[in-house]
Design a protein around this motif. Structure first.
Motif, PDB file in Angstrom:
ATOM      1  N   PRO A   1    -124.286 -78.657 -49.364  1.00  5.98           N
ATOM      2  CA  PRO A   1    -122.920 -78.119 -49.498  1.00  5.98           C
ATOM      3  C   PRO A   1    -122.345 -77.583 -48.201  1.00  5.98           C
ATOM      4  N   ASN A   2    -121.119 -78.039 -47.894  1.00  4.18           N
ATOM      5  CA  ASN A   2    -120.320 -77.515 -46.784  1.00  4.18           C
ATOM      6  C   ASN A   2    -120.968 -77.704 -45.413  1.00  4.18           C
TER       7      ASN A   2
ATOM      8  N   MET B   1    -117.630 -83.945 -56.425  1.00  5.42           N
ATOM      9  CA  MET B   1    -116.334 -83.961 -55.756  1.00  5.42           C
ATOM     10  C   MET B   1    -116.272 -82.937 -54.626  1.00  5.42           C
ATOM     11  N   GLY B   2    -117.037 -81.859 -54.745  1.00  3.27           N
ATOM     12  CA  GLY B   2    -117.016 -80.828 -53.712  1.00  3.27           C
ATOM     13  C   GLY B   2    -117.709 -79.568 -54.219  1.00  3.27           C
ATOM     14  N   TYR B   3    -117.836 -78.588 -53.337  1.00  3.64           N
ATOM     15  CA  TYR B   3    -118.518 -77.344 -53.664  1.00  3.64           C
ATOM     16  C   TYR B   3    -117.621 -76.158 -53.327  1.00  3.64           C
ATOM     17  N   ALA B   4    -117.833 -75.064 -54.041  1.00  5.58           N
ATOM     18  CA  ALA B   4    -117.129 -73.836 -53.698  1.00  5.58           C
ATOM     19  C   ALA B   4    -117.503 -73.435 -52.275  1.00  5.58           C
TER      20      ALA B   4
ATOM     21  N   LEU C   1    -124.735 -77.112 -58.565  1.00  6.49           N
ATOM     22  CA  LEU C   1    -123.992 -76.288 -57.614  1.00  6.49           C
ATOM     23  C   LEU C   1    -122.508 -76.628 -57.570  1.00  6.49           C
ATOM     24  N   ASP C   2    -122.161 -77.912 -57.780  1.00 10.63           N
ATOM     25  CA  ASP C   2    -120.749 -78.280 -57.693  1.00 10.63           C
ATOM     26  C   ASP C   2    -119.945 -77.767 -58.886  1.00 10.63           C
ATOM     27  N   ARG C   3    -120.616 -77.238 -59.928  1.00 12.43           N
ATOM     28  CA  ARG C   3    -119.917 -76.661 -61.071  1.00 12.43           C
ATOM     29  C   ARG C   3    -119.859 -75.139 -61.006  1.00 12.43           C
ATOM     30  N   ILE C   4    -120.414 -74.576 -59.933  1.00  8.47           N
ATOM     31  CA  ILE C   4    -120.325 -73.129 -59.736  1.00  8.47           C
ATOM     32  C   ILE C   4    -118.984 -72.826 -59.071  1.00  8.47           C
TER      33      ILE C   4
END
Length: 325
Positions: A94-95, A136-139, A202-205
């Motif tokens: 992530p990121n 699609m992405g992460y917080a 993690l992408d649903r957090i």
């Protein structure tokens, strides 16, 4: 990314790509053009030889003789590291996409221009296919509090989106393990809301923070809930030998025990990949027979009855008409 890392990245990029506009640099580092202007000014004050061109076709260049690598790597070593980085990109930490690109650029900059182009060409012909889902992405900074929680042995508070229910719940969570699988990142641990082990993508957090509560579960082995995606089960199958020779290296058959019975392969394997075992049984009914566990056999029977009932009398277009009605 810190300011100094971004400014060093600008040096590497300009040396690798020869000329870039402020907008191209801003898009690459995901910052504003104003930030890039400030970075260029700061580098110029440090006597970094950046040349500015105005008007159409303008941009920034850097004297190619400015950058000198601090370590000496062979061409083979650089190619090996570039391959590792390209494989690492597929893990989609992530990121961190910009960090992968920047590190690849640093490695390429060690090479002379001609060899750099050849190395880029070689890497362009190498691909890794390890993804089954593509988040699609992460917080923003979702990884930071998770690593901090492991470091401090503390709990987390997270807001988690459930796609099936289309709802978001907030809960206290004691993390145990961060893992990558099938293209997505997961964290498992003890959920204080459900009072059992849970695994979250993690992408649903949607948000996550550390809380001032000691993680009392970090070194404990928790029982697997019935619905857990990674629940381990032991399966027994009877397979055609030719099919087994084709699939025996698949990950879900690792550490399987086999023996020959009447020109068939009797296989016993303990694995968390239930979906793969199910697909194997359903896709090769003439070559694979499931023997155990009993609950798995019942699931296969139910799936077979459902599929048979749905497709037994199907004609072209009839299923679509049925779904519309």
């Amino acid at each position: 990314m810190k300011k100094t890392e971004r400014q060093n990245g600008i040096i590497h990029l300009l040396r690798m790509r020869k000329k870039m506009t402020a907008k191209e640099l801003a898009d690459y580092f995901d910052v504003s053009e104003r930030t890039i202007y400030r970075d260029i000014d700061a580098l110029s004050q440090l006597r970094v030889p950046i040349i500015s061109y105005e008007g159409l076709g303008g941009g920034y260049e850097i004297d190619s003789s400015y950058f000198m690598p601090s370590i000496k790597l062979s061409e083979q070593e650089i190619l090996m590291l570039l391959m590792v980085l390209k494989a690492g990109e597929e893990f989609r930490i992530p990121n961190m996409a910009a960090d992968y690109n920047l590190l690849s650029g640093k490695l390429l900059n060690v090479l002379p221009d001609e060899e750099r182009q050849k190395a880029s060409q070689v890497i362009s012909h190498i691909n890794f296919d390890i993804l089954r889902i593509i988040p699609m992405g992460y917080a923003e900074d979702v990884l930071k509090p998770i690593l901090e929680a492991f470091w401090k042995s503390c709990d987390l508070q997270l807001s988690y989106y459930h796609p099936e229910r289309n709802t978001t719940e907030t809960r206290r969570f004691s993390p145990i393990e961060l893992q990558f699988g099938d293209g997505g990142w997961y964290i498992n641990g003890y959920c204080h809301l459900r009072k059992e082990k849970r695994t979250f993508r993690l992408d649903r957090i949607e948000s996550i923070t550390c809380v001032d509560e000691k993680n009392c579960f970090i070194n404990r082995e928790l029982p697997e809930p019935e619905h857990d995606k990674f629940r381990w089960n032991t399966y027994e199958l009877m397979l055609d030998p030719a099919l087994y020779r084709i699939i025996r290296d698949d990950v879900y058959l690792q550490n399987a025990m086999t023996r020959s019975i009447d020109n068939k392969i009797h296989l016993t394997v303990r694995t968390p990949y239930k979906d793969e075992i199910c697909k194997l049984v359903l896709c090769h009914p003439e070559k694979v027979t499931a023997l155990k566990p009993e609950e798995f056999l019942e699931e296969i029977k139910q799936l077979s009855v459902t599929l048979s009932g749905k497709y037994q009398n199907i004609t072209p277009g009839s299923l679509a008409d049925e779904e519309i009605n």
